[in-house]
Design an enzyme around this catalytic site. Structure first.
Site, mmCIF file in Angstrom:
data_model
loop_
_atom_site.group_PDB
_atom_site.id
_atom_site.type_symbol
_atom_site.label_atom_id
_atom_site.label_comp_id
_atom_site.label_asym_id
_atom_site.label_seq_id
_atom_site.Cartn_x
_atom_site.Cartn_y
_atom_site.Cartn_z
ATOM 1 N N ASP A 29 0.850 -1.194 0.000
ATOM 2 C CA ASP A 29 0.000 0.000 0.000
ATOM 3 C C ASP A 29 0.885 1.243 0.000
ATOM 4 O O ASP A 29 1.907 1.297 0.691
ATOM 5 C CB ASP A 29 -0.917 -0.008 1.228
ATOM 6 C CG ASP A 29 -2.070 0.967 1.080
ATOM 7 O OD1 ASP A 29 -3.227 0.502 0.959
ATOM 8 O OD2 ASP A 29 -1.831 2.194 1.076
ATOM 9 N N ASN A 85 -13.019 -2.916 2.739
ATOM 10 C CA ASN A 85 -13.942 -1.795 2.833
ATOM 11 C C ASN A 85 -14.941 -1.926 1.683
ATOM 12 O O ASN A 85 -14.538 -1.975 0.512
ATOM 13 C CB ASN A 85 -13.181 -0.473 2.729
ATOM 14 C CG ASN A 85 -12.224 -0.289 3.897
ATOM 15 O OD1 ASN A 85 -12.523 -0.697 5.020
ATOM 16 N ND2 ASN A 85 -11.069 0.305 3.642
ATOM 17 N N GLN A 92 -14.288 2.833 1.530
ATOM 18 C CA GLN A 92 -13.705 2.403 0.255
ATOM 19 C C GLN A 92 -13.427 3.614 -0.627
ATOM 20 O O GLN A 92 -14.291 4.469 -0.834
ATOM 21 C CB GLN A 92 -14.652 1.428 -0.474
ATOM 22 C CG GLN A 92 -14.017 0.853 -1.737
ATOM 23 C CD GLN A 92 -14.864 -0.243 -2.394
ATOM 24 O OE1 GLN A 92 -15.974 -0.539 -1.941
ATOM 25 N NE2 GLN A 92 -14.328 -0.822 -3.455
ATOM 26 N N VAL A 94 -11.059 3.108 -3.542
ATOM 27 C CA VAL A 94 -10.764 2.580 -4.877
ATOM 28 C C VAL A 94 -11.804 1.503 -5.180
ATOM 29 O O VAL A 94 -11.872 0.483 -4.475
ATOM 30 C CB VAL A 94 -9.335 1.996 -4.945
ATOM 31 C CG1 VAL A 94 -9.064 1.449 -6.346
ATOM 32 C CG2 VAL A 94 -8.297 3.057 -4.580
ATOM 33 N N HIS A 98 -10.499 -5.147 -3.269
ATOM 34 C CA HIS A 98 -9.152 -5.444 -2.762
ATOM 35 C C HIS A 98 -9.255 -5.831 -1.294
ATOM 36 O O HIS A 98 -10.118 -5.350 -0.561
ATOM 37 C CB HIS A 98 -8.198 -4.261 -2.939
ATOM 38 C CG HIS A 98 -8.745 -2.966 -2.436
ATOM 39 N ND1 HIS A 98 -9.676 -2.233 -3.140
ATOM 40 C CD2 HIS A 98 -8.519 -2.278 -1.287
ATOM 41 C CE1 HIS A 98 -9.987 -1.150 -2.452
ATOM 42 N NE2 HIS A 98 -9.307 -1.146 -1.314
ATOM 43 N N ILE A 99 -8.335 -6.689 -0.891
ATOM 44 C CA ILE A 99 -8.248 -7.116 0.506
ATOM 45 C C ILE A 99 -7.012 -6.465 1.103
ATOM 46 O O ILE A 99 -5.905 -6.619 0.574
ATOM 47 C CB ILE A 99 -8.115 -8.650 0.606
ATOM 48 C CG1 ILE A 99 -9.339 -9.336 -0.018
ATOM 49 C CG2 ILE A 99 -7.936 -9.086 2.060
ATOM 50 C CD1 ILE A 99 -9.234 -10.865 -0.059
ATOM 51 N N HIS A 100 -7.212 -5.710 2.178
ATOM 52 C CA HIS A 100 -6.069 -5.174 2.915
ATOM 53 C C HIS A 100 -5.512 -6.294 3.801
ATOM 54 O O HIS A 100 -6.270 -6.943 4.536
ATOM 55 C CB HIS A 100 -6.486 -4.027 3.838
ATOM 56 C CG HIS A 100 -7.014 -2.817 3.123
ATOM 57 N ND1 HIS A 100 -6.235 -1.698 2.881
ATOM 58 C CD2 HIS A 100 -8.230 -2.536 2.606
ATOM 59 C CE1 HIS A 100 -6.967 -0.781 2.254
ATOM 60 N NE2 HIS A 100 -8.187 -1.264 2.074
HETATM 61 P P1 5GP Z 1 -9.826 1.510 0.198
HETATM 62 O O1 5GP Z 1 -9.939 2.778 1.013
HETATM 63 O O2 5GP Z 1 -10.445 1.663 -1.147
HETATM 64 O O3 5GP Z 1 -10.253 0.278 0.927
HETATM 65 O O4 5GP Z 1 -8.263 1.294 -0.007
HETATM 66 C C1 5GP Z 1 -7.558 1.849 -1.058
HETATM 67 C C2 5GP Z 1 -6.105 1.719 -0.695
HETATM 68 O O5 5GP Z 1 -5.337 1.956 -1.863
HETATM 69 C C3 5GP Z 1 -5.639 2.741 0.352
HETATM 70 O O6 5GP Z 1 -5.094 2.055 1.471
HETATM 71 C C4 5GP Z 1 -4.609 3.583 -0.388
HETATM 72 O O7 5GP Z 1 -3.528 3.957 0.437
HETATM 73 C C5 5GP Z 1 -4.170 2.646 -1.501
HETATM 74 N N1 5GP Z 1 -3.715 3.332 -2.701
HETATM 75 C C6 5GP Z 1 -4.304 4.385 -3.307
HETATM 76 N N2 5GP Z 1 -3.636 4.727 -4.425
HETATM 77 C C7 5GP Z 1 -2.582 3.867 -4.512
HETATM 78 C C8 5GP Z 1 -1.505 3.718 -5.456
HETATM 79 O O8 5GP Z 1 -1.390 4.436 -6.443
HETATM 80 N N3 5GP Z 1 -0.618 2.726 -5.201
HETATM 81 C C9 5GP Z 1 -0.714 1.887 -4.130
HETATM 82 N N4 5GP Z 1 0.212 0.956 -3.988
HETATM 83 N N5 5GP Z 1 -1.718 2.000 -3.214
HETATM 84 C C10 5GP Z 1 -2.640 2.973 -3.421
#
Ligand code: 5GP
Length: 112
Positions: A29, A85, A92, A94, A98-100
């Site tokens: 991340d 998320n 969320q 993105v 995706h799984i963190h």
């Molecule tokens: P969400 O909030 O959608 O569950 O998580 C999206 C995750 O994507 C966040 O933890 C954020 O830091 C990560 N993220 C956003 N843009 C990028 C990117 O360009 N590269 C990487 N490696 N992670 C990203």
């Protein structure tokens, strides 16, 4: 239009890859919330978990088994947290499933 993660999968945008197979990738991340913070992303651009249906059951099973492979490889198999998320209200950002995978520290419950 490609999602951010499709662009990463296609190498249009750079990322730090930790795993890849036919069905998914795992990257570090960009804004880690723990010493280890990996995003496990299916190559199929499903918007969010609640959009999955029966035809995704093999993929979802593969993703969760891959979590175990990655945590074993990183030697965090005894203590880690996985988080998905689902939707804006859950944080969320993105909209490509995706799984963190978080590890390397202690985690509290309940999460915020
Ligand atoms: P969400 O909030 O959608 O569950 O998580 C999206 C995750 O994507 C966040 O933890 C954020 O830091 C990560 N993220 C956003 N843009 C990028 C990117 O360009 N590269 C990487 N490696 N992670 C990203």
């Amino acid at each position: 239009m490609k999602t951010l993660f499709e662009k990463i999968i296609d190498r249009d945008i750079p990322a730090d890859f930790v795993y890849e197979d036919d069905l998914c990738i795992a990257i570090n991340d960009i804004n880690p919330q723990a010493p280890i913070h990996i995003l496990l992303i299916p190559k199929k651009p499903i918007e969010k978990l609640s959009d999955c249906d029966d035809c995704d059951k093999d993929l979802l099973s593969h993703l969760f088994l891959t979590v175990g492979k990655i945590t074993k490889k990183l030697d965090i198999n005894n203590t880690f947290r996985v988080n998905i998320n689902n939707g804006k209200g859950a944080g969320q950002e993105v909209f490509h499933l995706h799984i963190h995978i978080l590890g390397g520290r202690k985690f509290n419950w309940p999460p915020g």
